[in-house]
Design a protein around this motif. Structure first.
Motif, PDB file in Angstrom:
ATOM      1  N   TYR A 106     -48.708 -36.094 -44.318  1.00  0.00           N
ATOM      2  CA  TYR A 106     -48.955 -36.967 -45.419  1.00  0.00           C
ATOM      3  C   TYR A 106     -49.046 -38.645 -44.893  1.00  0.00           C
ATOM      4  O   TYR A 106     -50.086 -39.270 -45.355  1.00  0.00           O
ATOM      5  N   PHE A 107     -48.205 -38.931 -44.062  1.00  0.00           N
ATOM      6  CA  PHE A 107     -48.145 -40.359 -43.623  1.00  0.00           C
ATOM      7  C   PHE A 107     -48.812 -40.568 -42.088  1.00  0.00           C
ATOM      8  O   PHE A 107     -49.373 -41.681 -41.927  1.00  0.00           O
ATOM      9  N   ASP A 108     -49.199 -39.440 -41.181  1.00  0.00           N
ATOM     10  CA  ASP A 108     -49.830 -39.904 -40.035  1.00  0.00           C
ATOM     11  C   ASP A 108     -50.629 -38.621 -39.597  1.00  0.00           C
ATOM     12  O   ASP A 108     -50.209 -37.838 -38.396  1.00  0.00           O
ATOM     13  N   SER A 109     -51.541 -38.163 -40.453  1.00  0.00           N
ATOM     14  CA  SER A 109     -52.204 -36.775 -40.152  1.00  0.00           C
ATOM     15  C   SER A 109     -52.791 -36.772 -39.004  1.00  0.00           C
ATOM     16  O   SER A 109     -53.124 -35.627 -38.432  1.00  0.00           O
ATOM     17  N   THR A 110     -53.304 -38.003 -38.542  1.00  0.00           N
ATOM     18  CA  THR A 110     -54.101 -37.946 -37.237  1.00  0.00           C
ATOM     19  C   THR A 110     -53.108 -37.424 -36.033  1.00  0.00           C
ATOM     20  O   THR A 110     -53.492 -37.072 -34.641  1.00  0.00           O
TER      21      THR A 110
END
Length: 286
Positions: free
Chosen positions: A252-256
């Protein structure tokens, strides 16, 4: 979440032996027989190989006599049927949802083996593990592990027994936990999802163990909009750093940076090829 097992085989004592190379080969054959039976909507293999006695022994070594007496009563009254119901529901889910169970890995130890399964559905995947022991000269299923929960089912039972022993029916913590759950269920029945979510936060910290409560909150938050979900996810992750919660938080917050989570998951699964394929096809762990 309970997975596809229900109680059947029961003897007075489970007689284990060190797993020999020949028995390892038998366990491997059994593993594929088990997988095929699940995919073919056939309950007979699980029905004939689940061993209640061995499962109860797994619990017994971690609890005291009083806790075990409670467990024996709980098992006969409720748990046996709960496991059976879980078995039926998951196998129905795999088949009705056009899902598939496939082999992911098999690890052998001195007295048992662990079979890891991959569950795939349209756009998503999950994992599941069986503990298999050689009892009375044949493979027997004695426990199961869901990667989302991060616990063997026997461990979940042990945690419940210890919790109920520490906080009895007269304790304030037990009353508060039960009251919060009832309030949440009642609010949901009246269609007040936000109140149902708020009520879960009244459960005392003493009774907040595992991913179950976190997932209840997140499932409710998901229906209340993006900002509520983001807030609940951040709050739950602060106090619950399990691998699955880390996956949800990173997604959700840091998919990379999801690859870092997949590396951790791969180290647990011991299999990279299957996971790489699923990830490359943009499937999600759910």
């Amino acid at each position: 979440t309970l997975a596809f097992v229900f109680g059947c085989s029961e003897s007075k004592k489970s007689e284990r032996s060190i797993v020999t190379p020949q028995q390892q080969s038998q366990v491997e054959s059994f593993s594929y027989e088990l997988i095929n039976s699940i995919n073919e909507f056939d309950f007979s293999v699980i029905n004939n190989t689940w061993n209640n006695v061995a499962f109860k022994e797994r619990v017994a070594v971690h609890v005291n006599g009083t806790q075990m007496s409670v467990f024996d009563h709980f098992f006969e009254k409720d748990l046996r049927m709960t496991i059976k119901t879980g078995n039926l529901s998951i196998i129905h889910q795999v088949n009705s949802g056009n899902g598939k169970v496939s082999f992911l890995g098999l690890s052998h130890f001195d007295f048992h083996s662990e079979l890891t399964l991959l569950l795939t559905f349209a756009g998503r995947f999950d994992f599941f593990k069986y503990r298999i022991e050689f009892i009375n000269n044949k493979p027997a299923i004695t426990d199961f592990y869901h990667f989302k929960d991060n616990l063997w089912y026997s461990e979940k039972i042990v945690n419940i027994l210890r919790l109920n022993s520490k906080f009895d029916a007269y304790s304030e913590e037990r009353h508060q936990a039960n009251g919060a759950i009832r309030a949440s269920e009642e609010a949901l029945a009246y269609g007040d999802t936000l109140e149902a979510l708020y009520s879960l936060y009244d459960i005392p910290e003493t009774h907040q163990h595992g991913n179950g409560l976190s997932m209840m909150k997140l499932n409710l938050a998901l229906t209340l909009g993006d900002s509520v979900y983001a807030n609940v996810l951040a709050t739950e992750y602060d106090k619950n750093r399990s691998l699955y919660m880390k996956y949800l938080h990173t997604l959700y917050f840091d998919s990379t940076n999801l690859n870092s989570v997949y590396e951790l998951l791969t180290s647990e699964l011991g299999n990279t090829e299957a996971l790489d394929t699923l990830v490359n096809e943009q499937n999600y762990w759910n």
